[in-house]
Design an enzyme around this catalytic site. Structure first.
Site, PDB file in Angstrom:
ATOM      1  N   ASP A  86       0.994  -1.278   0.037  1.00 46.17           N
ATOM      2  CA  ASP A  86      -0.012  -0.165  -0.055  1.00 46.17           C
ATOM      3  C   ASP A  86       1.019   1.293   0.130  1.00 46.17           C
ATOM      4  O   ASP A  86       1.203   1.888   0.918  1.00 46.17           O
ATOM      5  CB  ASP A  86      -0.935  -0.031   1.182  1.00 46.17           C
ATOM      6  CG  ASP A  86      -2.145  -0.757   0.950  1.00 46.17           C
ATOM      7  OD1 ASP A  86      -2.072  -1.517  -0.109  1.00 46.17           O
ATOM      8  OD2 ASP A  86      -3.214  -1.100   1.671  1.00 46.17           O
TER       9      ASP A  86
ATOM     10  N   TYR B 182      -1.634   4.657  -2.728  1.00 45.82           N
ATOM     11  CA  TYR B 182      -3.296   4.643  -2.655  1.00 45.82           C
ATOM     12  C   TYR B 182      -3.734   5.391  -3.768  1.00 45.82           C
ATOM     13  O   TYR B 182      -4.787   6.233  -3.853  1.00 45.82           O
ATOM     14  CB  TYR B 182      -3.622   5.319  -1.462  1.00 45.82           C
ATOM     15  CG  TYR B 182      -3.559   4.738  -0.312  1.00 45.82           C
ATOM     16  CD1 TYR B 182      -4.776   3.738   0.303  1.00 45.82           C
ATOM     17  CD2 TYR B 182      -2.410   4.426   0.571  1.00 45.82           C
ATOM     18  CE1 TYR B 182      -4.494   3.032   1.465  1.00 45.82           C
ATOM     19  CE2 TYR B 182      -2.328   3.666   1.574  1.00 45.82           C
ATOM     20  CZ  TYR B 182      -3.321   2.739   2.260  1.00 45.82           C
ATOM     21  OH  TYR B 182      -3.308   2.086   3.271  1.00 45.82           O
TER      22      TYR B 182
ATOM     23  N   ASN C 271      -3.252  -4.469  -1.439  1.00 47.12           N
ATOM     24  CA  ASN C 271      -4.473  -4.426  -2.018  1.00 47.12           C
ATOM     25  C   ASN C 271      -4.669  -3.232  -2.904  1.00 47.12           C
ATOM     26  O   ASN C 271      -5.138  -3.306  -3.990  1.00 47.12           O
ATOM     27  CB  ASN C 271      -5.533  -4.817  -1.248  1.00 47.12           C
ATOM     28  CG  ASN C 271      -5.790  -3.663  -0.028  1.00 47.12           C
ATOM     29  OD1 ASN C 271      -4.758  -3.502   0.713  1.00 47.12           O
ATOM     30  ND2 ASN C 271      -6.602  -2.999   0.096  1.00 47.12           N
TER      31      ASN C 271
ATOM     32  N   HIS D 202       1.748  -8.411   3.373  1.00 44.10           N
ATOM     33  CA  HIS D 202       0.853  -7.169   3.341  1.00 44.10           C
ATOM     34  C   HIS D 202      -0.313  -7.717   4.424  1.00 44.10           C
ATOM     35  O   HIS D 202      -0.463  -6.757   5.413  1.00 44.10           O
ATOM     36  CB  HIS D 202       0.240  -6.571   2.285  1.00 44.10           C
ATOM     37  CG  HIS D 202      -0.679  -5.535   2.134  1.00 44.10           C
ATOM     38  ND1 HIS D 202      -0.072  -4.366   2.580  1.00 44.10           N
ATOM     39  CD2 HIS D 202      -2.113  -5.522   1.913  1.00 44.10           C
ATOM     40  CE1 HIS D 202      -1.189  -3.559   2.840  1.00 44.10           C
ATOM     41  NE2 HIS D 202      -2.187  -3.932   2.295  1.00 44.10           N
TER      42      HIS D 202
ATOM     43  N   HIS E   1      -9.893  -6.241   8.988  1.00 44.15           N
ATOM     44  CA  HIS E   1      -9.410  -7.084   8.244  1.00 44.15           C
ATOM     45  C   HIS E   1      -9.370  -8.482   8.556  1.00 44.15           C
ATOM     46  O   HIS E   1      -8.275  -9.181   8.333  1.00 44.15           O
ATOM     47  CB  HIS E   1      -8.080  -6.688   7.521  1.00 44.15           C
ATOM     48  CG  HIS E   1      -8.240  -5.306   6.842  1.00 44.15           C
ATOM     49  ND1 HIS E   1      -8.919  -5.297   5.484  1.00 44.15           N
ATOM     50  CD2 HIS E   1      -7.600  -4.190   6.916  1.00 44.15           C
ATOM     51  CE1 HIS E   1      -8.841  -3.680   5.323  1.00 44.15           C
ATOM     52  NE2 HIS E   1      -8.118  -3.186   5.810  1.00 44.15           N
TER      53      HIS E   1
ATOM     54  N   HIS F 147      -1.573  -3.510   6.043  1.00 44.55           N
ATOM     55  CA  HIS F 147      -3.024  -3.803   5.671  1.00 44.55           C
ATOM     56  C   HIS F 147      -3.971  -3.018   6.922  1.00 44.55           C
ATOM     57  O   HIS F 147      -4.869  -2.312   6.585  1.00 44.55           O
ATOM     58  CB  HIS F 147      -3.206  -5.192   5.533  1.00 44.55           C
ATOM     59  CG  HIS F 147      -4.592  -5.253   4.668  1.00 44.55           C
ATOM     60  ND1 HIS F 147      -5.006  -4.599   3.751  1.00 44.55           N
ATOM     61  CD2 HIS F 147      -5.398  -6.551   4.852  1.00 44.55           C
ATOM     62  CE1 HIS F 147      -6.092  -5.037   3.379  1.00 44.55           C
ATOM     63  NE2 HIS F 147      -6.416  -6.117   3.910  1.00 44.55           N
ATOM     64  N   VAL F 148      -3.757  -3.657   8.067  1.00 45.38           N
ATOM     65  CA  VAL F 148      -4.454  -2.962   9.229  1.00 45.38           C
ATOM     66  C   VAL F 148      -3.746  -1.795   9.677  1.00 45.38           C
ATOM     67  O   VAL F 148      -2.446  -1.798  10.115  1.00 45.38           O
ATOM     68  CB  VAL F 148      -4.507  -4.176  10.459  1.00 45.38           C
ATOM     69  CG1 VAL F 148      -4.979  -3.559  11.789  1.00 45.38           C
ATOM     70  CG2 VAL F 148      -5.046  -5.241  10.334  1.00 45.38           C
ATOM     71  N   HIS F 149      -4.417  -0.924   9.838  1.00 40.14           N
ATOM     72  CA  HIS F 149      -3.965   0.662   9.970  1.00 40.14           C
ATOM     73  C   HIS F 149      -3.760   0.841  11.696  1.00 40.14           C
ATOM     74  O   HIS F 149      -4.565   1.616  12.244  1.00 40.14           O
ATOM     75  CB  HIS F 149      -4.784   1.684   9.465  1.00 40.14           C
ATOM     76  CG  HIS F 149      -4.811   1.598   8.126  1.00 40.14           C
ATOM     77  ND1 HIS F 149      -5.984   2.061   7.232  1.00 40.14           N
ATOM     78  CD2 HIS F 149      -4.190   0.897   7.095  1.00 40.14           C
ATOM     79  CE1 HIS F 149      -5.738   1.951   6.079  1.00 40.14           C
ATOM     80  NE2 HIS F 149      -4.618   1.092   5.853  1.00 40.14           N
TER      81      HIS F 149
END
Length: 384
Positions: free
Chosen positions: A116, A119, A149, A233, A243, A270-272
């Site tokens: 990522d 964006y 993603n 990721h 997620h 992936h997880v913020h």
């Protein structure tokens, strides 16, 4: 070192002049260029030039295309210690800028980014603005990335395979590591073997990525690279509500290979939010399993993942929904220091840290490496 840049002018040569003194370029390397179309967008001329061989721990000055601005970068050292900066889900926000400033405030040797990046999400001009945003940083140190993603940018029938911009702009050394895809590869740097996996490339048994990983792990020489680090990721372990379960199929397919090869650390994005697990294997604490760390808190555009499962799993040691970045300083063959730096206004505050020992130096875990166990492969017809 591969130097990549984009030019608007079609007559710019794919060449890099470089040397060890300002304004003096004793060496010249040429490379290749490409461009791509995405609906009504046409990219500039994307250049990729590999320069070297280079000396370790040396500052090189260079310019791209035979003229223009001079840049400089420093190569990694030849021996320990080495320091990696880690940041995922970067994006192009105010938090992104703060994170990059904090990373740049302290010296590091290599940046690892678990997916990522821009964006852009099909808006190709955002790939260009992302390049301008990271240029002051990515031009000074090697940036090694894998896809997330938001790099897919698929569109039915027209762009079914995705990753067109990512593969054109961020060309990684996949061929050098025996991979047939830019979405997964590996490299060595100062006693550390880094494996960049593709959460969005086929990972099922007997897939190209699965077989490549098995071969790559089998070739590791722990006397030369006592540390092994994996970057993905979508996290395989995650107690955040965001997620949930998205990395589970990949974990089922590949976790045993990583465990049997005594991988030391697995980083994900992936997880913020930030989360650090203990050493773990097959959902249970295991002293010979990897430490799993989620570091998808670089900036992004979607905000933080604020909600965690309660109660906290016993295997989750520290978790917090804040923006920040991580530092992995490998001191020698046996010990390393990990720290997570929370963004706090103008300061990067160390909020979590741990000293860890390499599994190759642990008598009980090293025995597993020496025995080189058979890697059990799931049946190709299993649903993953």
């Amino acid at each position: 070192m591969k130097v990549s840049w984009v030019s608007d002018e079609s007559d710019v040569a794919s060449r890099v002049d470089y040397g060890t003194s300002r304004g003096k370029y004793e060496s010249l390397a040429t490379g290749e260029h490409t461009s791509y179309h995405y609906f009504f967008y046409t990219s500039g001329k994307i250049h990729h030039v590999t320069i070297g061989p280079l000396h370790p721990a040396t500052t090189y000055y260079y310019r791209c295309g035979g003229y223009g601005q001079e840049f400089s970068f420093r190569t990694p050292p030849a021996t320990f210690p080495i320091e990696f900066a880690l940041v995922g889900d970067l994006g192009q926000t105010g938090w992104t800028t703060t994170t990059l400033e904090h990373i740049n405030a302290s010296n590091y040797d290599v940046l690892l980014l678990p997916g990522d990046l821009s964006y852009a999400d099909t808006q190709q001009l955002l790939w260009d603005s992302f390049g301008r945003l990271v240029e002051p940083h990515a031009s000074r140190r090697p940036w090694m990335v894998t896809q997330g993603n938001h790099e897919q940018e698929t569109f039915p029938i027209i762009y079914p395979n995705g990753f067109k911009a990512y593969n054109s702009r961020w060309l990684m050394p996949y061929e050098e590591s025996g991979s047939k895809s830019n979405l997964y590869y590996s490299f060595d740097v100062v006693g550390t073997h880094i494996i960049m996996l593709g959460s969005y490339a086929d990972f099922r048994a007997n897939s190209g990525q699965f077989n490549w990983l098995a071969n790559d792990l089998a070739k590791i020489d722990r006397s030369q690279t006592p540390w092994v680090v994996v970057i993905i990721h979508a996290p395989w372990y995650n107690s955040n509500l965001a997620h949930q379960g998205e990395g589970e199929n990949m974990r089922v397919a590949m976790e045993e290979m990583l465990y049997n090869s005594s991988v030391d650390l697995v980083f994900a994005g992936h997880v913020h939010a930030y989360e650090r697990f203990t050493r773990i294997y097959n959902n249970n604490a295991d002293p010979c399993g990897p430490i799993y760390i989620t570091i998808g808190d670089g900036g992004n555009k979607e905000g933080l993942a604020m909600l965690f499962k309660e109660p906290k799993p016993s295997t989750s040691i520290f978790r917090e929904a804040s923006f920040g970045h991580g530092r992995l300083r490998i001191v020698n063959n046996t010990h390393a220091h990990w720290s997570w730096h929370r963004n706090n206004d103008s300061n990067a505050v160390v909020s979590d840290e741990i000293w860890l020992q390499s599994l190759s130096s642990s008598p009980s875990c090293n025995l597993k490496i020496q025995q080189k166990p058979h890697l059990t492969q799931p049946n190709a017809n299993d649903e993953l």
